[in-house]
Write an enzyme that holds these catalytic residues in place. Structure first.
Site, mmCIF file in Angstrom:
data_model
loop_
_atom_site.group_PDB
_atom_site.id
_atom_site.type_symbol
_atom_site.label_atom_id
_atom_site.label_comp_id
_atom_site.label_asym_id
_atom_site.label_seq_id
_atom_site.Cartn_x
_atom_site.Cartn_y
_atom_site.Cartn_z
ATOM 1 N N ASN A 14 0.825 -1.210 0.000
ATOM 2 C CA ASN A 14 0.000 0.000 0.000
ATOM 3 C C ASN A 14 0.856 1.255 0.000
ATOM 4 O O ASN A 14 0.542 2.243 -0.676
ATOM 5 C CB ASN A 14 -0.922 0.001 1.223
ATOM 6 C CG ASN A 14 -2.158 -0.838 1.028
ATOM 7 O OD1 ASN A 14 -2.947 -0.596 0.117
ATOM 8 N ND2 ASN A 14 -2.344 -1.835 1.875
ATOM 9 N N ASN A 103 -3.927 4.079 9.620
ATOM 10 C CA ASN A 103 -3.700 2.648 9.442
ATOM 11 C C ASN A 103 -4.767 2.106 8.502
ATOM 12 O O ASN A 103 -5.849 2.700 8.372
ATOM 13 C CB ASN A 103 -3.748 1.903 10.771
ATOM 14 C CG ASN A 103 -3.340 0.445 10.624
ATOM 15 O OD1 ASN A 103 -2.470 0.118 9.819
ATOM 16 N ND2 ASN A 103 -3.966 -0.433 11.385
ATOM 17 N N HIS A 105 -6.998 -1.410 7.672
ATOM 18 C CA HIS A 105 -7.381 -2.708 8.233
ATOM 19 C C HIS A 105 -8.208 -3.465 7.198
ATOM 20 O O HIS A 105 -9.096 -2.877 6.564
ATOM 21 C CB HIS A 105 -8.200 -2.517 9.514
ATOM 22 C CG HIS A 105 -8.602 -3.802 10.152
ATOM 23 N ND1 HIS A 105 -7.725 -4.587 10.858
ATOM 24 C CD2 HIS A 105 -9.793 -4.459 10.175
ATOM 25 C CE1 HIS A 105 -8.342 -5.667 11.291
ATOM 26 N NE2 HIS A 105 -9.599 -5.619 10.896
ATOM 27 N N ASP A 141 -7.791 -0.946 16.305
ATOM 28 C CA ASP A 141 -8.707 -0.769 15.170
ATOM 29 C C ASP A 141 -9.981 -0.022 15.571
ATOM 30 O O ASP A 141 -11.062 -0.278 15.052
ATOM 31 C CB ASP A 141 -9.074 -2.130 14.560
ATOM 32 C CG ASP A 141 -7.867 -2.862 14.027
ATOM 33 O OD1 ASP A 141 -6.944 -2.196 13.537
ATOM 34 O OD2 ASP A 141 -7.837 -4.105 14.114
#
Length: 543
Positions: A14, A103, A105, A141
């Site tokens: 990514n 971040n 996920h 998360d």
């Protein structure tokens, strides 16, 4: 310019994609890893991106290691940190001292947080998953969601196939989007604690839930993001050519009449081909233009002929007469229930498909007796077709409003000394509705409400005029170019197109106008004794 620090746990795919795309002008200023063998370091070096290795000591605390991470960032002037596969919960001290940190996920949070998200998804039996870009907090998360992207979960998926799809179809779309929003200063974090939310300036739906155009409120009629879903309706024998595989997908959200949902009433006949679907859709779009009984014959998405009349059989007969040679093997579309008289005319020459909003029993008996004719019933026309149309291009899709312009006599500006007759005005309006469905550069010749010649897909407008005239004089039955009305989908940049039309016997012209040479074109029409009207808007069709 936004400068990003990437912190990779493994391959950093990514982060590499963000580095390659530079969304919003953001650049990856440095790649950090805790493992000196992380492939992300080599990928960054290949791109000329500085790298930093911050290994964690065996007895080193989280806080001490994270402080060393921050120390390594000194001098890089970082605006945003992006994590990719960094499987550690960051401490509140790091979060307080570091720039904003994202971040990604591999699930649609808050569902399936933590490790083994793909295994959780498969065990749950859900049919849709995806990814979430969120702001990093000390909660696993649990930070505010920036953006998400969905992908389907298929019945034959395993962890490997699902992981690959989420990465390439979801993460590769969502992470650059989130970075772009940040780089464009469009993100605002509102609230406090567990009630924090990310707001994105301009992340609007464009069209309101009532279907009204919200452009005045949002600045655009188009949503900032699109999530669409279609279902494979059928695998086709092949695509445009036999060496190409193909399938047709159905949009179950539309109620408009379509070739996808039309019933093939002669089920024993072979199914539609890729080209049949494409051509039949074009034919259906053309006959929808008219309130009067209308018929169109389409070949390779272009009209071979179109007409309206007081009854359907006459309309079809006149449409076919435009170019019966080109109509061989074509597609027939009707905007009324097909009766026996029309059916008898259709089967006099070979056609691939006929589509109509219903058939009488006698018409069906005639049409289904033809072995190679596919007979499609749309069961009425329903609402208008959707507001937007789209064209796939490599790397994306072009989306535009459907061309719904309808020309009326009041919308014509006569610019020549000679006024068009009432009959010519009627032909102008008819030809304009047809020309919207002809590939550019396009010319349509018409006599009343029937086409007499069509010149399509030419790179020269003069050639389109000559092609239409040739078709009218050599292929049309019972008519010709002489005395016809000519429509052009865009302006004539020079008088030569008007001169070619006059040479063919055209007596009246309708065109958008707007050329810097309009005065010369009008003068040529006056010298040649033509009447000409401007519409003020063009009717290009390029796809």
């Amino acid at each position: 310019m936004t400068r990003i620090a990437g912190v990779a746990g493994n391959r950093g795919r990514n982060l590499c994609r963000i580095a390659d795309r530079e969304p919003g002008g953001a650049t990856l200023a440095v790649m950090l890893a805790t493992d000196p063998a992380a492939p992300a370091l080599d990928a960054a070096a290949e791109r000329g991106i500085p790298t930093e290795i911050v290994e964690r000591g065996d007895d080193e605390s989280d806080a001490a290691h994270e402080q060393r991470l921050l120390d390594r960032l000194d001098g890089y002037d970082i605006d945003l940190i992006c994590l990719d596969g960094y499987m550690r919960v960051l401490t509140s001290e790091f979060i307080d001292d570091a720039p904003l940190t994202f971040n990604i996920h591999p699930s649609l949070l808050p569902a399936f947080p933590g490790a083994n998200a793909h295994e959780q998804v498969l065990a749950s039996g859900v049919s849709v998953t995806g990814c979430t870009v969120h702001v990093v907090t000390e909660t696993v998360d649990g930070g505010p969601i920036v953006t998400q992207e969905t992908v389907p979960v298929y019945g034959d998926d395993d962890t490997g196939s699902l992981k690959q799809r989420v990465l390439t179809e979801a993460e590769f779309a969502a992470y650059p989007r989130a970075v772009q929003w940040f780089a464009e200063n469009r993100l605002t974090i509102e609230g406090a604690g567990d009630d924090r939310r990310v707001r994105v300036e301009g992340d609007t739906g464009g069209i309101g839930g009532d279907g009204e155009d919200d452009r005045s409120d949002t600045g655009s009629a188009f949503p900032s993001r699109r999530v669409t879903s279609t279902e494979r309706a059928a695998e086709l024998r092949y695509g445009e050519n036999p060496h190409q595989a193909a399938a047709v997908y159905a949009d179950r959200t539309t109620d408009a009449a379509s070739v996808v949902d039309a019933e093939q009433v002669n089920a024993g006949a072979k199914g539609l081909s890729y080209n049949n679907y494409n051509d039949t859709d074009a034919a259906l779009g053309l006959v929808r233009e008219f309130d009067e009984p209308a018929a169109a014959v389409i070949k390779h998405t272009n009209p071979a002929g179109c007409a309206t009349a007081d009854d359907l059989a006459t309309a079809y007969d006149r449409a076919l007469a435009t170019d019966p040679m080109s109509a061989f093997g074509g597609i027939v579309a009707l905007n009324r229930e097909c009766d026996a008289a029309t059916a008898e005319l259709i089967v006099e020459s070979f056609k691939e498909v006929v589509i109509a909003p219903g058939y009488t029993d006698d018409a069906l008996a005639v049409l289904t007796g033809e072995e190679n004719l596919r007979v499609l019933d749309t069961d009425g026309f329903g609402p208008e077709a959707g507001r937007f149309v789209e064209t796939p291009i490599t790397g994306g899709r072009l989306v535009q409003e459907r061309d719904t312009q309808a020309l009326s006599p009041d919308g014509l500006e006569v610019v020549t000394e000679r006024e068009p007759t009432a009959e010519q005005v009627e032909a102008m309006c008819f030809a304009w509705q047809v020309i919207k469905h002809v590939k550019s550069n396009a010319i349509v010749l018409a006599d009343g409400t029937e086409t007499t010649g069509v010149g399509m897909g030419q790179v020269s407008r003069v050639d389109a005029v000559r092609l239409a005239a040739m078709k009218a004089d050599e292929h049309a039955e019972g008519t010709g170019a002489a005395g016809s009305v000519m429509a052009s989908d865009a302006f004539f940049p020079f008088p030569d197109g008007i001169e070619a039309a006059a040479e063919a016997g055209v007596e009246a012209v309708v065109q958008p106008g707007g050329s810097v040479n309009d005065d010369d074109v009008i003068a040529a029409a006056d010298d040649l004794g033509l009447s000409m009207a401007f519409t003020g808007q063009r009717a290009f069709r390029h796809d």
